[in-house]
Design a protein around this motif. Structure first.
Motif, PDB file in Angstrom:
ATOM      1  N   TYR A  36      -6.947   4.816   1.584  1.00  0.00           N
ATOM      2  CA  TYR A  36      -5.308   3.905   2.956  1.00  0.00           C
ATOM      3  C   TYR A  36      -6.203   2.552   3.863  1.00  0.00           C
ATOM      4  O   TYR A  36      -5.632   2.316   3.681  1.00  0.00           O
ATOM      5  CB  TYR A  36      -4.694   5.060   3.568  1.00  0.00           C
ATOM      6  N   ARG A  37      -7.080   4.028   4.825  1.00  0.00           N
ATOM      7  CA  ARG A  37      -7.429   2.195   5.795  1.00  0.00           C
ATOM      8  C   ARG A  37      -7.654   1.416   5.260  1.00  0.00           C
ATOM      9  O   ARG A  37      -8.423   0.110   5.546  1.00  0.00           O
ATOM     10  CB  ARG A  37      -8.211   3.646   6.764  1.00  0.00           C
ATOM     11  N   VAL A  63       0.865  -1.164   0.079  1.00  0.00           N
ATOM     12  CA  VAL A  63      -0.388  -0.072  -0.536  1.00  0.00           C
ATOM     13  C   VAL A  63       0.743   1.254   0.015  1.00  0.00           C
ATOM     14  O   VAL A  63       2.077   1.567   0.887  1.00  0.00           O
ATOM     15  CB  VAL A  63      -0.660   0.107   1.323  1.00  0.00           C
ATOM     16  N   HIS A 110      -5.735  -6.372   3.950  1.00  0.00           N
ATOM     17  CA  HIS A 110      -4.834  -6.987   4.059  1.00  0.00           C
ATOM     18  C   HIS A 110      -4.881  -8.118   4.784  1.00  0.00           C
ATOM     19  O   HIS A 110      -4.011  -8.277   5.772  1.00  0.00           O
ATOM     20  CB  HIS A 110      -3.295  -6.139   3.794  1.00  0.00           C
ATOM     21  N   VAL A 160      -5.158  -1.214   3.890  1.00  0.00           N
ATOM     22  CA  VAL A 160      -5.016  -1.572   4.968  1.00  0.00           C
ATOM     23  C   VAL A 160      -5.960  -2.949   5.417  1.00  0.00           C
ATOM     24  O   VAL A 160      -5.582  -4.162   5.084  1.00  0.00           O
ATOM     25  CB  VAL A 160      -4.475  -0.478   5.834  1.00  0.00           C
TER      26      VAL A 160
END
Length: 196
Positions: free
Chosen positions: A49-50, A20, A56, A53
Motif C-alpha cells: 500500500y505504501r 489504489v 503517485h 501510494v
C-alpha cells in the motif's frame, strides 16, 4: 449525469485517474483508470500500500498527445527580507505596521508571509527554497559520493561527530554528511544545506 458521461468528461479534460484499492478489485475503478491512462492497483499488504501510494507522489510526465501545446511563463517575485525597519505592510489581507517582513520587488510594499501574493500588485511572492521544494522532483539532489573515514569527522548537517564511518560528500559544495543526514537530504529535504 451517468458514469459514462463522467468518464468521457475526464477524457476530454485530459485528466489522468489512478486508484489504489484497499479491498477487492472494483470494476468501475479499473475501467476509469484504463480509460484515463491511469493505474489501478490493489494493495496486498501495508508495505505494498505504501509503495503504491508513494508511486503517485511524483507527478508523471505529461504525455505528448494529452498535454498543452504551449507553455505559459509564470511571473514571480523574490522579495528580500528586511528586519528592524517599521513599515506599513500586509499580514494576509489585513494592513498592519511591522518591523519584520519582505518587500515586494515590484511595488515595494511589505508583506509578512511567504509564499503569498502581493496585495497591491498581485505578484506571487516566493523564496527560492520554497520554489526548489515545489519542484524537487524535476531537479533532484545528485547522489553524494561515499568516502570511508578513518579519523573523526563532523557532519555538516547535524554537527554530530562521526568516528571512523562512512561520510557522504556533496559533489557541488564538498560538505560532508553522515548517513542519516544523507537520507534526510535525498528523501525529505530535497536541497543540500551546504549548497543553499
Amino acid at each position: 449525469m451517468n458514469i459514462a458521461d463522467s468518464i468521457q468528461n475526464l477524457k476530454e479534460q485530459k485528466i489522468r485517474c489512478s486508484f489504489v484499492g484497499l479491498g477487492a478489485e472494483i470494476y468501475i475503478a479499473r475501467h476509469i483508470a484504463e480509460s484515463c491512462r491511469g493505474e489501478y492497483t490493489v494493495a496486498m499488504d501495508e508495505n505494498h500500500y505504501r509503495f503504491s501510494v508513494k508511486k503517485h507522489l511524483t507527478p508523471p510526465p505529461t504525455l505528448a498527445d494529452r498535454g498543452p501545446q504551449y507553455a505559459d511563463m509564470v511571473e514571480m517575485g523574490f522579495p528580500r527580507r528586511v528586519d528592524g525597519v517599521p513599515a506599513i505592510g500586509y499580514a494576509g489581507k489585513q494592513q498592519t505596521v511591522t518591523s519584520q517582513g519582505y518587500f515586494c520587488p515590484r511595488c515595494k510594499i511589505k508583506t509578512t508571509d511567504l509564499p503569498s501574493t502581493c496585495e497591491i500588485c498581485a505578484l506571487p511572492l516566493v523564496s527560492s527554497p520554497h520554489l526548489a521544494r515545489s519542484y524537487h522532483h524535476l531537479f533532484p539532489v545528485p547522489p553524494f559520493t561515499v568516502k570511508k573515514s578513518t579519523d573523526t569527522k563532523i557532519c555538516f548537517g547535524c554537527l554530530k561527530t562521526v568516528v571512523e564511518g562512512e561520510m557522504f560528500i556533496c559533489c557541488s559544495c564538498d560538505k560532508e554528511f553522515c548517513q542519516e543526514c544523507d537520507m534526510y537530504i535525498h528523501d525529505l529535504l530535497h536541497n543540500c544545506p551546504g549548497c543553499c
